[in-house]
Structure formats: C-alpha cells, structure tokens
Design a protein around this motif. Structure first.
Motif, short mmCIF file in Angstrom:
data_model
loop_
_atom_site.label_atom_id
_atom_site.label_comp_id
_atom_site.label_asym_id
_atom_site.label_seq_id
_atom_site.Cartn_x
_atom_site.Cartn_y
_atom_site.Cartn_z
N GLY A 24 -32.90 18.34 27.42
CA GLY A 24 -31.88 17.30 27.47
C GLY A 24 -30.80 17.47 26.42
N ARG A 25 -30.79 18.61 25.74
CA ARG A 25 -29.83 18.85 24.66
C ARG A 25 -28.60 19.59 25.21
N GLU A 26 -27.49 18.88 25.30
CA GLU A 26 -26.30 19.48 25.91
C GLU A 26 -25.71 20.60 25.05
N GLU A 27 -25.99 20.59 23.75
CA GLU A 27 -25.45 21.66 22.91
C GLU A 27 -26.04 23.03 23.25
N LEU A 28 -27.12 23.03 24.04
CA LEU A 28 -27.74 24.30 24.45
C LEU A 28 -27.18 24.82 25.77
N THR A 29 -26.31 24.07 26.41
CA THR A 29 -25.83 24.44 27.74
C THR A 29 -24.71 25.47 27.69
N PRO A 30 -24.47 26.17 28.79
CA PRO A 30 -23.33 27.09 28.84
C PRO A 30 -22.01 26.37 28.59
N ARG A 31 -21.88 25.15 29.10
CA ARG A 31 -20.62 24.42 28.90
C ARG A 31 -20.33 24.25 27.42
N ALA A 32 -21.33 23.89 26.64
CA ALA A 32 -21.13 23.73 25.20
C ALA A 32 -20.77 25.05 24.54
N LYS A 33 -21.42 26.12 24.98
CA LYS A 33 -21.14 27.43 24.40
C LYS A 33 -19.70 27.86 24.66
N PHE A 34 -19.23 27.64 25.89
CA PHE A 34 -17.86 28.03 26.20
C PHE A 34 -16.85 27.15 25.46
N PHE A 35 -17.18 25.89 25.27
CA PHE A 35 -16.30 25.00 24.52
C PHE A 35 -16.19 25.46 23.06
N LEU A 36 -17.33 25.73 22.44
CA LEU A 36 -17.33 26.16 21.05
C LEU A 36 -16.68 27.53 20.88
N ASP A 37 -16.87 28.37 21.88
CA ASP A 37 -16.29 29.71 21.81
C ASP A 37 -14.77 29.66 21.84
N GLY A 38 -14.22 28.62 22.42
CA GLY A 38 -12.76 28.49 22.50
C GLY A 38 -12.14 27.91 21.25
#
Length: 378
Positions: A24-38
C-alpha cells in the motif's frame, strides 16, 4: 536521468504493481519513481534518495504492459542502479559470476544460519535447500509423438539448471532425444543476462549476451530450447546492438528461441497412481503468450488443477534478495498464502520459472511441494 517519455501520473501502474498491492506504499510504485526521476537535484532528491529508489523494484514488468505511455519501471530502475553501484551490486555480481563455487559454499554455510536472524540470513538455510532440492516421486510420464527430422538444437540450461538443478537439464535432454532432435553441441552458455540487467550491471549483461550469441553462432545457429521462463524472457530481450546491427541474425535468433513445453504439450500422457489430489500452477510474471507451461500442466493435472491466479508475483526480485530482502519476502509471503489458502496439505505447486521455484519453495509451508513442472515427470 530524464525519462524518454513523460509520465502522465495516471496511476494505471498502481493497478498491477505487486509492491503497491502488498504494502500500500505509493512511494514504491513506478509512478512515484518516474515523478522523482523528473526532479532536479535542487528539488531535494539527493544521491542517497536515488540509491534507495533504485533498490525497490521487483522487475516484474507489469507496469509497462499497463502503461499508456509504455514506460517501464524496471528499465528506469536498471539505469538508476547502473549509476549508483555499491556493495549490493558487488555481492550480486559475485553470486551470478561464480555459481559453481559460490552456490555450494553458500549452501554449506547456510546450514549453520539461525532462522531468528534478519533477512536474508534468516531464510538462508531453507532457500539454499530449495535451490539444491531433489525432485519428489514423479507422477506423470510423457511420450512424444512429434518427431523432428535431424533438426539441430542446443539446450539453454540457465544458471539454476547448470549449477544446482542439473536433473532438470538431464530430463530436458531426455525429452529432446525422444523428439528426435539432434544436439548440436554441449550447451556451454553464460547467464541469459536478465538478472545482470535488472541489477544495473549492464557491462556484465552485454558480455553475457555476446558470449551466448557467439556460442550459438559457432554451432551454426540451431534451435535454442529453454525450460526457464525468466531465461526465455532474458533471451528474447537481446537487441540489434547485441548482434552488431545484423537484423537478419537477430531475426534468426528470435525464431530459434523455443520453450521446451511447446514441444511437449501434445505428448501422450500417462498419469501414475501417486498424482496429488490438488495441483497449483503459479504463473510467473514473465510468462510468455501463449503460456505452454500452463497448457502442459493443465494436460497433466486435469481436473485436479486449481483455478490459476494470474496476478500474483512471487516477489523474488533478483538483486532485491540482497538489497531489500524484507520487501521481497513480504510480497512472496502474500503470494504463497494466496496460492495455498484453503488448499489441503500434500498439494503441489508447479511453475516454469527457476526463481519462482526457489522463492515459493522457501516461503511455503513444508506441507506443500513447490517445483518446476520437470520435477514431476518420470
């Protein structure tokens, strides 16, 4: 690293990400990774954040299949890992590059590891026992009715089939002989490269691919028989660069990749008296379409095969076994529990992926046998 496409933050990756489903941790999702990568470094994402981010992906690839932009979390994480190499990657590189020495040594040492210690030490004894496990009594016999006319082949045994479960390779060769296939040469291949790639060890991946291509070319490009789903996935991902721009050779390579189960699915089957009352098939994240492993297990298990749950990830995650073992185990426990819920003791879990076999055999109760479908064949 800037993403080649912009994530639109639609959240479709959340629907299929095993880490999000279980934690249930959204920081582990691909969406979070792509956001942080940007983000720019001035926005507060420092090197330590990147290293943490780079370690938290199981590499299942489900996000790319569900993404309207076809963006891949595993590819992003692989690139991040390649730029933040550390002790974890050194250990994983050693594990993959010297299996003939390291794996038996680890198996011997694991016998003295207390289960009370943190992961990955706590489960080391059972995990290494799973890696070097013995097959149970077989309950199915296959008699191939398909015959090839002097078709030359090579067997891609994979790391597990070459250094731990050599009985899988022997059975595969037995069936290849029964099909009338002519073995072109002893299959002295390297790792398929999939585990190197997900770990960010891209130089190692390139070398493994080049080595395997050279071995295949030296035997005049025969059919390549594979019995591990993850190996098949890794071999399919070889690119034009790996073939030095030779499109014809790449096409020949792709055409040569042949799942062993695709050759056995129409065999005559004899079921022995000790077939279990319940059979479970675990569908690997990297299962191809069509999934001939599933079709073969369906043919053997008949009405004793329980409904297949197609959205479960075993949680193995390659380098996450070292970098984030608790997360890997959390996803694996969820998968094991879902597979065996309300299932009687003595049921068998079969799959076609070496990594899934090791993970699930480690995490399921001793009441259940978990193995490759080759395990139950006479």
């Amino acid at each position: 690293m800037a993403s080649p496409k912009a994530c639109v933050q639609c959240g479709k990756c959340l629907d299929v990400c095993p880490l999000f489903k279980v934690t249930g941790r959204e920081e582990l999702t691909p969406r979070a990774k792509f956001f942080l990568d940007g983000l720019d470094s001035s926005d507060g994402l420092n090197e330590k954040d990147f290293k943490t981010l780079a370690g938290l992906c199981l590499g299942c690839g489900r996000c790319e299949e569900n993404c309207p932009q076809n963006m891949s979390g595993p590819k992003l994480v692989s690139a991040l890992r390649s730029k933040s190499k550390g002790f974890t990657q050194t250990c994983w590189d050693l594990w993959l590059s010297s299996p003939g020495f390291i794996w038996p040594l680890a198996a011997a040492l694991s016998k003295f590891s207390p289960e009370s210690l943190p992961e990955p030490i706590g489960s080391a004894k059972k995990r290494m026992g799973s890696l070097f496990a013995k097959s149970p009594a077989p309950w199915a016999k296959l008699v191939p009715d398909l015959k090839f006319d002097d078709q030359k082949v090579m067997l891609f045994k994979g790391c597990v089939g070459s250094f731990a479960r050599k009985d899988w390779a022997r059975k595969a060769e037995h069936f290849m002989d029964g099909l009338g296939l002519v073995r072109a040469a002893e299959s002295d291949f390297a790792c398929c490269g999939s585990s190197y790639g997900s770990a960010g060890l891209l130089d190692r991946q390139v070398k493994s691919r080049k080595f395997n291509i050279d071995v295949w070319k030296a035997s005049e490009c025969p059919l390549l028989i594979i019995f591990c789903t993850t190996c098949l996935k890794g071999l399919k991902e070889y690119s034009l660069d790996d073939f030095d721009g030779n499109e014809e050779l790449l096409e020949k390579w792709q055409s040569a990749l042949t799942p062993l189960s695709s050759l056995l699915v129409d065999c005559d089957i004899t079921i022995l008296e000790n077939r279990p009352e319940q059979v479970i098939y675990h569908k690997p994240c990297h299962a191809p379409v069509p999934d001939f492993d599933l079709q073969l297990v369906e043919n053997m298990a008949g009405d004793r095969l329980l409904p297949v749950q197609k959205d479960l990830c075993c949680g193995f995650g390659g380098i996450m076994q070292i970098g984030a073992p608790d997360l890997s185990k959390q996803v694996g426990d969820y998968c094991a529990e879902a597979l065996t819920k309300n299932v009687s003791a003595g049921a068998q879990i079969l799959t076609g992926c070496s990594a899934c076999v090791i993970q699930l055999a480690t995490l399921t109760k001793d009441d259940f046998f978990t193995g490759h479908w080759l395990d139950i064949l006479e």
